[in-house]
Every structure is written in C-alpha cells, then in structure tokens.
Scaffold this motif. Structure first.
Motif, PDB file in Angstrom:
ATOM      1  N   VAL A  68      96.847  88.102  21.134  1.00  0.00           N
ATOM      2  CA  VAL A  68      98.245  88.486  21.371  1.00  0.00           C
ATOM      3  C   VAL A  68      98.660  88.106  22.790  1.00  0.00           C
ATOM      4  N   ALA A  69      97.789  88.324  23.763  1.00  0.00           N
ATOM      5  CA  ALA A  69      98.104  87.966  25.150  1.00  0.00           C
ATOM      6  C   ALA A  69      98.298  86.463  25.304  1.00  0.00           C
ATOM      7  N   TRP A  71      99.225  84.351  22.916  1.00  0.00           N
ATOM      8  CA  TRP A  71     100.466  83.991  22.245  1.00  0.00           C
ATOM      9  C   TRP A  71     101.672  84.369  23.093  1.00  0.00           C
ATOM     10  N   THR A  72     101.622  85.555  23.694  1.00  0.00           N
ATOM     11  CA  THR A  72     102.730  86.006  24.535  1.00  0.00           C
ATOM     12  C   THR A  72     102.920  85.070  25.718  1.00  0.00           C
ATOM     13  N   GLU A  73     101.813  84.704  26.342  1.00  0.00           N
ATOM     14  CA  GLU A  73     101.903  83.838  27.515  1.00  0.00           C
ATOM     15  C   GLU A  73     102.430  82.454  27.167  1.00  0.00           C
ATOM     16  N   LEU A  76     106.190  83.632  24.083  1.00  0.00           N
ATOM     17  CA  LEU A  76     107.228  84.631  24.321  1.00  0.00           C
ATOM     18  C   LEU A  76     107.783  84.582  25.731  1.00  0.00           C
ATOM     19  N   LEU A  77     106.920  84.466  26.739  1.00  0.00           N
ATOM     20  CA  LEU A  77     107.396  84.495  28.120  1.00  0.00           C
ATOM     21  C   LEU A  77     108.360  83.355  28.449  1.00  0.00           C
TER      22      LEU A  77
END
Length: 93
Positions: A68-69, A71-73, A76-77
C-alpha cells in the motif's frame, strides 16, 4: 469569489463530508472486528483448537502495508500534488 472558487470549495466540502462518514463507519466496523477477535482468541485458548493462525497474520499485514505504501508513493501522491496545484490555481484566479 469566482464560480470556480465556489465550485472548488463545494467539492472540498463534499470530499471532507464523505471521508468523515467513512471514518465513522470504519470505526464501528473495526470495533466489531476487534470484539470478534477477542472472543475468538478466548475461544481458541479455552478449547485448544486453532481456527485462525495468528502467527502469519502479522507477516501478511506487514507485506500488505508495504505494498500500500509503494502504491501510494507511486500513484496517489502525484495525483494529490496535481489536485493541490489545480485548487491553488482556482483560488488565485
């Protein structure tokens, strides 16, 4: 204020309202899951049966958190940065 600024404020309000509602629902759901897990642990310790092997859950949660981290980095960011830029431009016009 321009129409774009009012629209942006409305969208921000709706997003905050949506996340607030999700927060309350998730809190109730996680409380129910926690209560169920406590009952399950007590049941397993009293009867000696193994319904859920808790030793592998921690490893799975850590690997899931890493995915998840990542993917977020990567996804999403950058999208949030672009959204913030668009909102800032809307306020400055």
């Amino acid at each position: 204020m321009s129409d774009a600024s009012l629209t942006t404020l409305g969208v921000i309000f709706l997003v905050c309202l949506f996340f607030c509602t999700i927060n309350k629902t998730l809190s109730k759901l996680m409380g129910g899951v926690g209560f169920f897990l406590i009952i399950l642990i007590i049941f397993q310790s009293k009867t000696g049966t193994t319904i859920i092997d808790f030793s592998h859950i921690a490893e799975w949660l850590l690997s899931f958190g890493r995915r998840v981290a990542e993917w977020t980095e990567s996804n999403l960011l950058p999208s949030l940065s672009e959204l913030a830029r668009v909102i800032e431009e809307g306020f400055l016009k």
